[in-house]
Design an enzyme around this catalytic site. Structure first.
Site, PDB file in Angstrom:
ATOM      1  N   LYS A  90       0.886  -1.156  -0.084  1.00  8.79           N
ATOM      2  CA  LYS A  90       0.151  -0.076   0.072  1.00  8.79           C
ATOM      3  C   LYS A  90       0.985   1.265   0.176  1.00  8.79           C
ATOM      4  O   LYS A  90       0.631   2.142  -0.914  1.00  8.79           O
ATOM      5  CB  LYS A  90      -1.138   0.226   1.294  1.00  8.79           C
ATOM      6  CG  LYS A  90      -1.795  -1.127   1.375  1.00  8.79           C
ATOM      7  CD  LYS A  90      -2.917  -0.810   2.678  1.00  8.79           C
ATOM      8  CE  LYS A  90      -2.415  -1.144   3.803  1.00  8.79           C
ATOM      9  NZ  LYS A  90      -1.930  -2.550   4.362  1.00  8.79           N
ATOM     10  N   ARG A 128      -9.791   0.083   8.348  1.00  9.20           N
ATOM     11  CA  ARG A 128      -9.381  -1.245   8.672  1.00  9.20           C
ATOM     12  C   ARG A 128     -10.672  -1.987   9.419  1.00  9.20           C
ATOM     13  O   ARG A 128     -10.441  -3.125   9.782  1.00  9.20           O
ATOM     14  CB  ARG A 128      -8.191  -0.988   9.588  1.00  9.20           C
ATOM     15  CG  ARG A 128      -6.959  -1.384   8.851  1.00  9.20           C
ATOM     16  CD  ARG A 128      -5.894  -1.266  10.098  1.00  9.20           C
ATOM     17  NE  ARG A 128      -4.605  -1.810   9.538  1.00  9.20           N
ATOM     18  CZ  ARG A 128      -3.637  -1.364   9.018  1.00  9.20           C
ATOM     19  NH1 ARG A 128      -3.885  -0.140   8.593  1.00  9.20           N
ATOM     20  NH2 ARG A 128      -2.272  -1.852   8.766  1.00  9.20           N
ATOM     21  N   ARG A 134      11.312  -7.006   5.265  1.00  9.66           N
ATOM     22  CA  ARG A 134      11.180  -5.253   5.785  1.00  9.66           C
ATOM     23  C   ARG A 134      11.619  -5.162   7.329  1.00  9.66           C
ATOM     24  O   ARG A 134      12.179  -4.171   7.682  1.00  9.66           O
ATOM     25  CB  ARG A 134       9.608  -4.909   5.546  1.00  9.66           C
ATOM     26  CG  ARG A 134       9.667  -3.449   5.880  1.00  9.66           C
ATOM     27  CD  ARG A 134       8.432  -2.717   5.454  1.00  9.66           C
ATOM     28  NE  ARG A 134       7.087  -3.212   6.483  1.00  9.66           N
ATOM     29  CZ  ARG A 134       5.909  -3.155   6.253  1.00  9.66           C
ATOM     30  NH1 ARG A 134       5.474  -2.483   5.031  1.00  9.66           N
ATOM     31  NH2 ARG A 134       4.992  -3.379   7.108  1.00  9.66           N
ATOM     32  N   ARG A 183      11.513  -2.198  11.521  1.00 10.22           N
ATOM     33  CA  ARG A 183      10.159  -1.883  12.214  1.00 10.22           C
ATOM     34  C   ARG A 183       9.791  -2.885  13.159  1.00 10.22           C
ATOM     35  O   ARG A 183       9.684  -4.097  13.036  1.00 10.22           O
ATOM     36  CB  ARG A 183       9.136  -1.937  10.880  1.00 10.22           C
ATOM     37  CG  ARG A 183       8.020  -0.593  11.116  1.00 10.22           C
ATOM     38  CD  ARG A 183       7.174  -0.533   9.907  1.00 10.22           C
ATOM     39  NE  ARG A 183       6.026  -1.386  10.127  1.00 10.22           N
ATOM     40  CZ  ARG A 183       5.025  -1.065   9.348  1.00 10.22           C
ATOM     41  NH1 ARG A 183       5.068  -0.322   8.251  1.00 10.22           N
ATOM     42  NH2 ARG A 183       4.034  -1.808   9.832  1.00 10.22           N
ATOM     43  N   ARG A 218      -0.895  -9.520  13.025  1.00 10.72           N
ATOM     44  CA  ARG A 218      -1.710  -8.754  12.253  1.00 10.72           C
ATOM     45  C   ARG A 218      -2.389  -9.359  11.015  1.00 10.72           C
ATOM     46  O   ARG A 218      -3.317  -8.942  10.619  1.00 10.72           O
ATOM     47  CB  ARG A 218      -0.452  -7.849  11.594  1.00 10.72           C
ATOM     48  CG  ARG A 218       0.275  -7.080  12.747  1.00 10.72           C
ATOM     49  CD  ARG A 218       1.402  -6.464  12.374  1.00 10.72           C
ATOM     50  NE  ARG A 218       1.743  -5.753  11.102  1.00 10.72           N
ATOM     51  CZ  ARG A 218       2.598  -5.568  10.403  1.00 10.72           C
ATOM     52  NH1 ARG A 218       3.634  -6.075  10.874  1.00 10.72           N
ATOM     53  NH2 ARG A 218       2.924  -5.099   9.531  1.00 10.72           N
TER      54      ARG A 218
END
Ligand code: ATP
Ligand code: MG
Length: 189
Positions: A14, A89, A128, A134, A145
């Site tokens: 996204k 969401r 990532r 992160r 998640r």
């Protein structure tokens, strides 16, 4: 105004595609994840609250998120449109967004569903996490998640189909190829 929702599971791309949409169509970008991470970095009260949820792979409560979204939206002046990245969401957020736009004489133009297989999402997010550090991109939190995505967020697919603005985008392939499909979907609108 061109009001685009970019939708998809964590790691679906996204953020990457949003940057390209912003560059091409000259619209404003709201990434709720980026807003929350900035608050955490600045050590604000909101950031402290958000961190507790994000580190657990959970969503921030709807009421809080909806207020944040409206205030960012209203900070844009003479906007040509907005791309909503990471919002809505939940069904409650989708309903609130509809209402918020309606009171401003606006509506969602198109909802782009970036569809990526689960094993690919997992691989991208782990990579990532190693590169960006992160904190929520670790295997345990990623699994949570994805679970939250399937239980709370994916019902929005049918919700936006009913609204008549849903567009499916295959999120696998080159970034340019995916972007070309996105542009076609936006211009169909
Ligand atoms: P992508 O990799 O596709 O950009 P992502 O799911 O990895 O998406 P963000 O959108 O940046 O990452 O969101 C990170 C976290 O911030 C979420 O897991 C959630 O805890 C919180 N968050 C972001 N947007 C919302 C929202 N609309 N409602 C509730 N919580 C949110
Ligand atoms: Mg993101």
């Amino acid at each position: 105004m061109l009001n685009v929702i970019i939708f998809g599971a964590p790691g679906s791309g996204k953020g990457t595609q949003s940057e390209r949409i912003v560059a091409k169509y000259g619209i404003n970008h709201i990434s709720t994840g980026d807003v929350l991470r900035a608050e955490i970095k600045n050590g604000t009260e909101l950031g402290k609250t958000a961190k507790g949820y994000i580190d657990q792979g959970q969503l921030i409560p709807d009421t809080l998120m909806i207020d944040i979204l409206a205030s960012v939206f209203d900070s844009f002046k003479d906007s040509k449109g907005v791309i909503f990245d990471g919002f809505p969401r939940t069904i409650a957020q989708a309903e609130a967004l509809k209402e918020m736009l309606a009171t401003r004489g606006q509506a969602v133009s198109v909802m782009l569903d970036l569809d990526v297989a689960e094993d690919e999402l997992m691989a991208r997010l782990i990579k990532r996490g190693l590169e960006s550090g992160r904190a929520d991109d670790n295997e345990e939190t990623i699994k949570k998640r994805l679970f939250v995505y399937h239980s709370q967020t994916s019902p929005l697919i049918d919700w936006y189909k009913k609204e008549g603005v849903y567009q499916h985008i295959t999120g696998l392939g080159t970034m340019d190829g995916i972007f070309a499909d996105i542009c076609k979907a936006i211009e169909k609108e």
